[in-house]
Design a protein around this motif. Structure first.
Motif, PDB file in Angstrom:
ATOM      1  N   ALA A 228       1.053  -1.159  -0.202  1.00 34.71           N
ATOM      2  CA  ALA A 228      -0.104  -0.186   0.207  1.00 34.71           C
ATOM      3  C   ALA A 228       0.892   1.323   0.343  1.00 34.71           C
ATOM      4  O   ALA A 228       0.787   1.877  -0.445  1.00 34.71           O
ATOM      5  CB  ALA A 228      -1.250  -0.015   1.186  1.00 34.71           C
ATOM      6  N   GLN A 229       1.975   1.406   0.621  1.00 37.01           N
ATOM      7  CA  GLN A 229       2.835   2.423   0.799  1.00 37.01           C
ATOM      8  C   GLN A 229       3.118   2.708  -1.195  1.00 37.01           C
ATOM      9  O   GLN A 229       3.563   3.822  -1.077  1.00 37.01           O
ATOM     10  CB  GLN A 229       3.994   2.288   1.900  1.00 37.01           C
ATOM     11  CG  GLN A 229       3.427   2.405   3.553  1.00 37.01           C
ATOM     12  CD  GLN A 229       3.930   2.429   4.566  1.00 37.01           C
ATOM     13  OE1 GLN A 229       5.264   1.560   4.571  1.00 37.01           O
ATOM     14  NE2 GLN A 229       3.734   2.850   5.533  1.00 37.01           N
ATOM     15  N   ALA A 230       3.640   1.097  -1.399  1.00 35.94           N
ATOM     16  CA  ALA A 230       4.305   1.481  -1.705  1.00 35.94           C
ATOM     17  C   ALA A 230       3.634   2.198  -3.619  1.00 35.94           C
ATOM     18  O   ALA A 230       3.702   2.992  -4.475  1.00 35.94           O
ATOM     19  CB  ALA A 230       5.540   0.688  -3.130  1.00 35.94           C
ATOM     20  N   MET A 233       2.823   6.349  -3.091  1.00 37.99           N
ATOM     21  CA  MET A 233       4.083   6.824  -4.062  1.00 37.99           C
ATOM     22  C   MET A 233       4.599   6.652  -4.806  1.00 37.99           C
ATOM     23  O   MET A 233       4.481   8.003  -5.862  1.00 37.99           O
ATOM     24  CB  MET A 233       5.751   6.380  -3.269  1.00 37.99           C
ATOM     25  CG  MET A 233       5.961   6.437  -1.767  1.00 37.99           C
ATOM     26  SD  MET A 233       7.542   5.430  -1.199  1.00 37.99           S
ATOM     27  CE  MET A 233       8.390   6.506  -1.946  1.00 37.99           C
ATOM     28  N   LEU A 234       3.875   6.081  -5.380  1.00 38.92           N
ATOM     29  CA  LEU A 234       3.953   5.938  -8.244  1.00 38.92           C
ATOM     30  C   LEU A 234       2.833   6.107  -7.652  1.00 38.92           C
ATOM     31  O   LEU A 234       2.652   6.814  -8.848  1.00 38.92           O
ATOM     32  CB  LEU A 234       3.703   4.044  -7.596  1.00 38.92           C
ATOM     33  CG  LEU A 234       4.665   3.372  -7.969  1.00 38.92           C
ATOM     34  CD1 LEU A 234       5.012   1.946  -7.821  1.00 38.92           C
ATOM     35  CD2 LEU A 234       6.416   4.366  -8.244  1.00 38.92           C
ATOM     36  N   GLU A 235       1.362   6.657  -7.103  1.00 42.88           N
ATOM     37  CA  GLU A 235       0.730   6.968  -7.773  1.00 42.88           C
ATOM     38  C   GLU A 235       1.355   9.007  -7.716  1.00 42.88           C
ATOM     39  O   GLU A 235       0.764   9.070  -8.792  1.00 42.88           O
ATOM     40  CB  GLU A 235      -1.270   7.007  -6.729  1.00 42.88           C
ATOM     41  CG  GLU A 235      -1.622   5.465  -7.127  1.00 42.88           C
ATOM     42  CD  GLU A 235      -2.611   5.403  -6.177  1.00 42.88           C
ATOM     43  OE1 GLU A 235      -2.617   6.360  -5.252  1.00 42.88           O
ATOM     44  OE2 GLU A 235      -3.232   4.365  -6.129  1.00 42.88           O
ATOM     45  N   ALA A 236       1.828   8.932  -6.698  1.00 38.54           N
ATOM     46  CA  ALA A 236       1.781  10.662  -6.868  1.00 38.54           C
ATOM     47  C   ALA A 236       3.416  10.666  -7.645  1.00 38.54           C
ATOM     48  O   ALA A 236       3.632  11.673  -8.238  1.00 38.54           O
ATOM     49  CB  ALA A 236       3.112  10.606  -4.685  1.00 38.54           C
ATOM     50  N   THR A 244       5.923   4.143 -14.360  1.00 38.40           N
ATOM     51  CA  THR A 244       6.294   3.782 -13.421  1.00 38.40           C
ATOM     52  C   THR A 244       5.914   2.071 -13.690  1.00 38.40           C
ATOM     53  O   THR A 244       5.637   1.198 -12.445  1.00 38.40           O
ATOM     54  CB  THR A 244       4.982   4.314 -12.169  1.00 38.40           C
ATOM     55  OG1 THR A 244       3.642   4.010 -12.669  1.00 38.40           O
ATOM     56  CG2 THR A 244       5.929   5.975 -11.468  1.00 38.40           C
ATOM     57  N   GLU A 245       5.931   2.010 -14.696  1.00 40.16           N
ATOM     58  CA  GLU A 245       4.895   0.446 -15.273  1.00 40.16           C
ATOM     59  C   GLU A 245       6.126  -0.161 -14.744  1.00 40.16           C
ATOM     60  O   GLU A 245       5.933  -1.719 -13.646  1.00 40.16           O
ATOM     61  CB  GLU A 245       4.955   0.037 -16.530  1.00 40.16           C
ATOM     62  CG  GLU A 245       4.277  -0.993 -16.333  1.00 40.16           C
ATOM     63  CD  GLU A 245       4.926  -1.124 -18.699  1.00 40.16           C
ATOM     64  OE1 GLU A 245       4.019  -2.604 -19.006  1.00 40.16           O
ATOM     65  OE2 GLU A 245       4.776  -0.099 -19.018  1.00 40.16           O
ATOM     66  N   ALA A 246       7.816  -0.244 -14.678  1.00 41.23           N
ATOM     67  CA  ALA A 246       8.439  -1.023 -14.062  1.00 41.23           C
ATOM     68  C   ALA A 246       8.511  -1.574 -12.509  1.00 41.23           C
ATOM     69  O   ALA A 246       8.266  -2.705 -11.918  1.00 41.23           O
ATOM     70  CB  ALA A 246       9.949  -0.195 -14.143  1.00 41.23           C
ATOM     71  N   TRP A 247       7.776   0.212 -11.800  1.00 41.36           N
ATOM     72  CA  TRP A 247       8.201  -0.163 -10.512  1.00 41.36           C
ATOM     73  C   TRP A 247       6.919  -0.697 -10.181  1.00 41.36           C
ATOM     74  O   TRP A 247       6.719  -1.777  -8.732  1.00 41.36           O
ATOM     75  CB  TRP A 247       8.121   1.518 -10.438  1.00 41.36           C
ATOM     76  CG  TRP A 247       9.068   2.245  -9.290  1.00 41.36           C
ATOM     77  CD1 TRP A 247       9.776   3.039 -10.812  1.00 41.36           C
ATOM     78  CD2 TRP A 247       9.802   2.251  -8.932  1.00 41.36           C
ATOM     79  NE1 TRP A 247      11.062   3.624 -10.355  1.00 41.36           N
ATOM     80  CE2 TRP A 247      11.864   2.743  -9.494  1.00 41.36           C
ATOM     81  CE3 TRP A 247      10.542   1.003  -8.015  1.00 41.36           C
ATOM     82  CZ2 TRP A 247      12.803   2.669  -8.470  1.00 41.36           C
ATOM     83  CZ3 TRP A 247      12.118   1.032  -7.172  1.00 41.36           C
ATOM     84  CH2 TRP A 247      12.980   2.584  -7.034  1.00 41.36           C
ATOM     85  N   HIS A 248       5.272  -0.827 -10.994  1.00 48.28           N
ATOM     86  CA  HIS A 248       4.777  -1.530 -10.163  1.00 48.28           C
ATOM     87  C   HIS A 248       4.901  -3.130 -10.540  1.00 48.28           C
ATOM     88  O   HIS A 248       4.711  -4.013  -9.454  1.00 48.28           O
ATOM     89  CB  HIS A 248       3.368  -1.840 -11.173  1.00 48.28           C
ATOM     90  CG  HIS A 248       2.808  -0.275 -10.607  1.00 48.28           C
ATOM     91  ND1 HIS A 248       1.821  -0.261  -9.724  1.00 48.28           N
ATOM     92  CD2 HIS A 248       2.870   1.231 -11.903  1.00 48.28           C
ATOM     93  CE1 HIS A 248       1.524   1.345  -9.573  1.00 48.28           C
ATOM     94  NE2 HIS A 248       1.458   1.598 -10.723  1.00 48.28           N
ATOM     95  N   ALA A 249       6.062  -3.578 -11.583  1.00 44.89           N
ATOM     96  CA  ALA A 249       6.010  -5.388 -11.409  1.00 44.89           C
ATOM     97  C   ALA A 249       6.817  -5.368 -10.256  1.00 44.89           C
ATOM     98  O   ALA A 249       6.549  -6.433  -9.969  1.00 44.89           O
ATOM     99  CB  ALA A 249       6.972  -5.180 -12.305  1.00 44.89           C
TER     100      ALA A 249
END
Length: 271
Positions: A228-230, A233-236, A244-249
């Motif tokens: 949830a925290q990550a 941050m990615l939404e921000a 942020t596609e790679a970060w979501h993975a």
């Protein structure tokens, strides 16, 4: 020759006449011994609970035949008693006592025709108990092969059967809950083995199911919190135009590690 024969014959006849009463006494004595043995045998059968009638009016031959039939009945009943104590009592003492009561009823009735049905019933009961024990052990072996540690070491014994059957549904529900938690743990353990180590030490131990589930729930709570925290941050970052596609993975694979990396990059993003 005639004169000599006349002199010899009378003493021989006299000797034979003298032997006849002795032989009769011996024969009567032997008969009394055999009669006493028959009476003793009958008394032993009566002591076993068989209604053997008196043999006082029977000839020796008839007495032998009668006692032979009663002895066969005694042997059958004793064999059944031994089978009940050896093959039934270890499973269920109450069933064993009931069968012994039935055997006593047959003994008191003295009816050998009743032994076949009772013997067959005892055999069916023994076979039924053994089949149930075999099914239980097959189930327990299957659980062990799945990796579960049971409170019972080795095969279940006849004296274990009724307790396991009485509690089987509860144990099965416990195993199902344990299995669900185990699958959830594996989702984390291959990514964060050091965090899952304490829970993995309890995996498969049915007696530790509640503690195991608590550990798994705590791990998933931390996993969900990091996710949830990550995601926040990615939404921000997305609002600021970052891809942020790679970060979501990475978050999906290991949210805790992804969150730590995001926190390290946070300052660079806002600069």
């Amino acid at each position: 020759y005639a004169r000599n024969r006349a002199q010899v014959t009378p003493p021989v006849r006299a000797a034979g006449a003298a032997l006849a009463p002795a032989a009769a006494r011996v024969w009567r004595g032997a008969g009394l011994v055999r009669g006493a043995l028959l009476a003793d045998h009958r008394d032993r059968l009566v002591a076993e609970g068989l209604p053997v009638p008196p043999l006082s009016t029977a000839t020796l031959l008839d007495g032998y035949d009668a006692l032979e039939a009663w002895t066969r009945l005694s042997d059958d009943l004793q064999r059944m008693r031994l089978s009940v104590d050896r093959d039934v009592r270890p499973f269920d003492a109450n069933v064993a006592d009931r069968l012994l009561g039935r055997i006593s009823d047959v003994a008191q009735a003295g009816d050998r025709s009743l032994t076949a049905d009772l013997d067959a019933e005892i055999g069916r009961i023994v076979d039924g108990f053994q089949r149930r024990l075999d099914r239980l052990n097959a189930t327990l072996d299957g659980w062990r092969n799945e990796g579960y540690t049971l409170p019972l070491e080795g095969r279940a014994l006849p004296q274990d059967l009724l307790d396991w059957e009485a509690n089987f549904d509860e144990v099965e529900r416990l195993r199902a809950r344990h299995g669900v938690a185990w699958r959830r743990l594996k989702e984390i353990a291959h990514v964060r083995p050091e965090e899952a180590a304490q829970a993995m030490a309890l995996a498969g131990n049915l007696e530790a199911t509640e503690a195991f589930i608590d550990h798994v729930d705590a791990l998933h709570a931390r996993w969900g919190q990091a996710t949830a925290q990550a995601q926040t941050m990615l939404e921000a970052w997305e609002l600021e135009g970052f891809d942020t596609e790679a970060w979501h993975a990475r978050v999906h694979q290991d949210p805790a590690a992804a969150l730590r990396d995001l926190e390290r990059h946070q300052g660079h993003v806002h600069r």
